[in-house]
Design a protein around this motif. Structure first.
Motif, PDB file in Angstrom:
ATOM      1  N   GLU A 217      57.195  39.507  47.665  1.00 29.53           N
ATOM      2  CA  GLU A 217      55.845  38.993  47.392  1.00 29.53           C
ATOM      3  C   GLU A 217      55.265  39.611  46.124  1.00 29.53           C
ATOM      4  O   GLU A 217      54.475  38.987  45.421  1.00 29.53           O
ATOM      5  N   ARG A 220      57.381  37.906  43.072  1.00 24.50           N
ATOM      6  CA  ARG A 220      57.275  36.447  42.917  1.00 24.50           C
ATOM      7  C   ARG A 220      55.980  36.084  42.197  1.00 24.50           C
ATOM      8  O   ARG A 220      54.898  36.455  42.621  1.00 24.50           O
ATOM      9  N   ILE A 222      53.303  33.219  40.802  1.00 22.87           N
ATOM     10  CA  ILE A 222      52.874  31.846  41.069  1.00 22.87           C
ATOM     11  C   ILE A 222      51.814  31.442  40.047  1.00 22.87           C
ATOM     12  O   ILE A 222      50.986  32.262  39.634  1.00 22.87           O
ATOM     13  N   ARG A 255      50.978  37.676  40.579  1.00 21.72           N
ATOM     14  CA  ARG A 255      51.886  38.069  41.660  1.00 21.72           C
ATOM     15  C   ARG A 255      51.392  37.438  42.963  1.00 21.72           C
ATOM     16  O   ARG A 255      50.191  37.420  43.235  1.00 21.72           O
ATOM     17  N   ALA A 256      52.311  36.953  43.766  1.00 20.80           N
ATOM     18  CA  ALA A 256      51.933  36.347  45.038  1.00 20.80           C
ATOM     19  C   ALA A 256      51.131  37.327  45.894  1.00 20.80           C
ATOM     20  O   ALA A 256      50.170  36.948  46.569  1.00 20.80           O
ATOM     21  N   ALA A 259      47.414  37.280  44.600  1.00 21.24           N
ATOM     22  CA  ALA A 259      46.683  36.027  44.430  1.00 21.24           C
ATOM     23  C   ALA A 259      45.369  36.009  45.209  1.00 21.24           C
ATOM     24  O   ALA A 259      44.323  35.608  44.683  1.00 21.24           O
ATOM     25  N   LEU A 291      49.960  27.923  46.442  1.00 23.09           N
ATOM     26  CA  LEU A 291      49.767  29.059  47.343  1.00 23.09           C
ATOM     27  C   LEU A 291      50.625  28.975  48.605  1.00 23.09           C
ATOM     28  O   LEU A 291      50.585  29.886  49.434  1.00 23.09           O
ATOM     29  N   ASN A 293      53.386  29.379  51.304  1.00 19.28           N
ATOM     30  CA  ASN A 293      54.301  30.489  51.616  1.00 19.28           C
ATOM     31  C   ASN A 293      53.850  31.802  50.991  1.00 19.28           C
ATOM     32  O   ASN A 293      54.668  32.679  50.688  1.00 19.28           O
ATOM     33  N   THR A 294      52.542  31.922  50.783  1.00 19.84           N
ATOM     34  CA  THR A 294      51.976  33.157  50.249  1.00 19.84           C
ATOM     35  C   THR A 294      51.088  33.791  51.311  1.00 19.84           C
ATOM     36  O   THR A 294      50.241  33.118  51.903  1.00 19.84           O
ATOM     37  N   SER A 295      51.269  35.086  51.544  1.00 17.81           N
ATOM     38  CA  SER A 295      50.464  35.787  52.549  1.00 17.81           C
ATOM     39  C   SER A 295      49.193  36.335  51.913  1.00 17.81           C
ATOM     40  O   SER A 295      48.947  36.162  50.721  1.00 17.81           O
TER      41      SER A 295
END
Length: 306
Positions: A217, A220, A222, A255-256, A259, A291, A293-295
């Motif tokens: 995370e 990655r 985005i 960065r995920a 975010a 967004l 699959n982003t926690s």
């Protein structure tokens, strides 16, 4: 007058007699011992471009002022922080965090550098400088850290984490790392950590799956497409100028793991059709599908999983 007070007074007097440049070098030694746990003589020589004799003299003076702060390892040819270490200089927590974020370690803030007439918003929370120092050391050494942490949901608990980054989310500072309790990478608010202690030896690193390279995370990236809010902004041009938009869009890669913090900090409306009303919502996320699959999006304004 107590012995400790008298010694402090003598140290301050000795420091006052030194040149500004020499005090800066001593502050750098102090900084490295506090936040890195160790320092080579060559580190000082290269950082300040001084000769070997001048560098050796600086360490001699530092040992005279604070003999309990460092010990020399002849095998590694390196000075290490001792268990009885107490900073010779006062290091400001907020300024130190900013310097660490920008890879600056000059010791200037400890000896009173020049202040420019620029005002910043007041901070309501200031991390403990020794907690920060322990986290920085664990991060640099890729070691586990024992902490006492108080969360909003479960109160105080003891955890072991392997930190890899310190993060400014715009409102407060976090440390991101692997949490051995939940067996996942998580964020911990610095001011909620009341105790921090390294668990291993100086050269003992944590397991590979616990280190920053395994935090997907974090690595990655985005894309976020931010545009003027479709309902709350009367003159889009003003917002476009505020954020340097091109053709009415500001596209940034984040960065995920970060975010949610960014979207919350800038009050970005993350609803499908820009339905959040209020003057605080001047931006709308046009590509909310990025967004997926982003926690950590519970704090993103208006974002809900379909």
């Amino acid at each position: 007058m107590s012995e400790a007070v008298a010694k402090k007074s003598i140290n301050e007097s000795m420091l006052d007699q030194l040149s500004y440049a020499q005090r800066q070098r001593l502050a750098y030694i102090d900084f490295c011992l506090l936040f890195k746990g160790a320092i080579y003589r060559q580190d000082l020589i290269q950082r300040f471009e001084v000769g070997l004799s001048a560098g050796s003299r600086d360490f001699t003076i530092y040992k005279q002022l604070a003999p309990q702060n460092l010990v020399y390892d002849h095998q590694q040819k390196r000075y290490f922080q001792t268990a009885t270490f107490k900073p010779l200089f006062k290091h400001d927590a907020k300024r130190t965090l900013v310097k660490l974020a920008n890879d600056i370690s000059d010791g200037f803030d400890a000896i009173g550098d020049v202040h420019f007439p620029v005002e910043a918003p007041s901070s309501l929370n200031v991390p403990d400088i020794f907690i920060v120092a322990s986290i920085v050391q664990a991060t640099l050494k890729q070691q586990a850290l024992q902490i006492s942490y108080t969360s909003l949901s479960s109160g105080e608990s003891r955890r072991e984490i392997v930190p890899h980054s310190i993060v400014d989310n715009g409102l407060r500072w976090h440390v991101r790392g692997y949490d051995r309790k939940s067996e996942s990478f998580r964020d911990f608010v610095l001011t909620r950590i009341s105790r921090a202690k390294l668990t291993g030896k100086f050269d003992t690193a944590a397991e590979p799956e616990e280190q920053g390279d395994a935090d997907h995370e974090w690595h990655r990236m985005i894309p976020l497409q931010l545009v003027p809010h479709p309902h709350n902004v009367a003159h889009n041009k003003a917002i476009e100028m505020d954020y340097g938009m091109s053709n009415g869009v500001l596209t940034i890669d984040v960065r995920a793991a970060m975010a949610g913090y960014l979207l919350r900090r800038w009050n970005v409306d993350c609803t499908e059709d820009g339905t959040l009303l209020g003057p605080e919502y001047q931006l709308w996320l046009r590509n909310r599908t990025s967004l997926m699959n982003t926690s950590n999006l519970a704090i993103a304004p208006g974002y809900k999983v379909r």
